[in-house]
Motif scaffolding. Sequence first.
Motif, PDB file in Angstrom:
ATOM      1  N   ALA A 270       1.464 -10.922   3.861  1.00  0.00           N
ATOM      2  CA  ALA A 270       0.249 -10.167   3.867  1.00  0.00           C
ATOM      3  C   ALA A 270       0.043  -9.223   4.947  1.00  0.00           C
ATOM      4  O   ALA A 270      -0.396  -7.980   4.289  1.00  0.00           O
ATOM      5  N   LYS A 271       0.599  -9.550   5.965  1.00  0.00           N
ATOM      6  CA  LYS A 271       0.283  -8.285   7.058  1.00  0.00           C
ATOM      7  C   LYS A 271       1.193  -7.077   6.842  1.00  0.00           C
ATOM      8  O   LYS A 271       0.681  -5.966   6.796  1.00  0.00           O
ATOM      9  N   ALA A 272       2.276  -7.497   6.191  1.00  0.00           N
ATOM     10  CA  ALA A 272       3.276  -6.210   5.739  1.00  0.00           C
ATOM     11  C   ALA A 272       2.734  -5.616   4.745  1.00  0.00           C
ATOM     12  O   ALA A 272       2.760  -4.176   4.718  1.00  0.00           O
ATOM     13  N   LEU A 273       2.125  -5.908   3.883  1.00  0.00           N
ATOM     14  CA  LEU A 273       1.414  -5.444   2.849  1.00  0.00           C
ATOM     15  C   LEU A 273       0.238  -4.745   2.992  1.00  0.00           C
ATOM     16  O   LEU A 273       0.021  -3.434   2.727  1.00  0.00           O
ATOM     17  N   ILE A 274      -0.776  -5.150   3.920  1.00  0.00           N
ATOM     18  CA  ILE A 274      -1.952  -4.272   4.454  1.00  0.00           C
ATOM     19  C   ILE A 274      -1.400  -3.235   5.474  1.00  0.00           C
ATOM     20  O   ILE A 274      -1.953  -2.209   5.399  1.00  0.00           O
ATOM     21  N   SER A 275      -0.205  -3.608   6.195  1.00  0.00           N
ATOM     22  CA  SER A 275       0.293  -2.402   7.099  1.00  0.00           C
ATOM     23  C   SER A 275       0.632  -1.148   6.087  1.00  0.00           C
ATOM     24  O   SER A 275       0.529  -0.137   6.542  1.00  0.00           O
ATOM     25  N   ALA A 276       1.403  -1.390   5.107  1.00  0.00           N
ATOM     26  CA  ALA A 276       1.904  -0.558   4.222  1.00  0.00           C
ATOM     27  C   ALA A 276       0.766   0.348   3.545  1.00  0.00           C
ATOM     28  O   ALA A 276       0.834   1.325   3.389  1.00  0.00           O
ATOM     29  N   VAL A 277      -0.248  -0.517   3.101  1.00  0.00           N
ATOM     30  CA  VAL A 277      -1.320   0.155   2.450  1.00  0.00           C
ATOM     31  C   VAL A 277      -2.068   1.018   3.578  1.00  0.00           C
ATOM     32  O   VAL A 277      -2.527   2.280   3.231  1.00  0.00           O
ATOM     33  N   ASP A 278      -2.210   0.535   4.831  1.00  0.00           N
ATOM     34  CA  ASP A 278      -2.975   1.406   5.851  1.00  0.00           C
ATOM     35  C   ASP A 278      -1.987   2.775   6.148  1.00  0.00           C
ATOM     36  O   ASP A 278      -2.608   3.964   6.647  1.00  0.00           O
ATOM     37  N   ARG A 279      -0.772   2.481   5.900  1.00  0.00           N
ATOM     38  CA  ARG A 279       0.010   3.620   6.299  1.00  0.00           C
ATOM     39  C   ARG A 279       0.186   4.629   5.023  1.00  0.00           C
ATOM     40  O   ARG A 279       0.632   5.890   5.224  1.00  0.00           O
ATOM     41  N   GLY A 280      -0.726   4.346   4.069  1.00  0.00           N
ATOM     42  CA  GLY A 280      -0.676   5.284   2.919  1.00  0.00           C
ATOM     43  C   GLY A 280       0.105   4.759   1.774  1.00  0.00           C
ATOM     44  O   GLY A 280       0.270   5.462   0.463  1.00  0.00           O
ATOM     45  N   GLY A 281       0.813   3.734   1.609  1.00  0.00           N
ATOM     46  CA  GLY A 281       1.564   3.457   0.631  1.00  0.00           C
ATOM     47  C   GLY A 281       0.612   2.678  -0.591  1.00  0.00           C
ATOM     48  O   GLY A 281      -0.559   2.389  -0.385  1.00  0.00           O
ATOM     49  N   ILE A 282       1.223   2.844  -1.676  1.00  0.00           N
ATOM     50  CA  ILE A 282       0.377   2.395  -2.904  1.00  0.00           C
ATOM     51  C   ILE A 282       1.255   1.170  -3.406  1.00  0.00           C
ATOM     52  O   ILE A 282       2.468   1.237  -3.661  1.00  0.00           O
TER      53      ILE A 282
END
Length: 81
Positions: free
Chosen positions: A30-42
């Motif tokens: 979950a943390k990796a997903l949120i981190s990726a989204v925060d970096r602009g990932g979709i």
Amino acid sequence: MQAHPGKSLWSWLRRRFIGTSGQPSELAQAKALISAVDRGGIPLNPARVNAIARALGLEVSRKAAVEETIERIRAALIRAG
């Protein structure tokens, strides 16, 4: 050769309570997903996002918007500390 009937139960219990090496925990995913989204990932796979949410104990509809599910995951991480 047939597997021992209790073996799959034991494997599930071990994974559930001890964890498995090489695979990140539900919180780490979950943390990796949120981190990726925060970096602009979709997120490209809504089923994976839903699986992460369900692993955290959230009930998720198949029809729920990915963005909504991500916000629920974010809130669950904040509650978890």
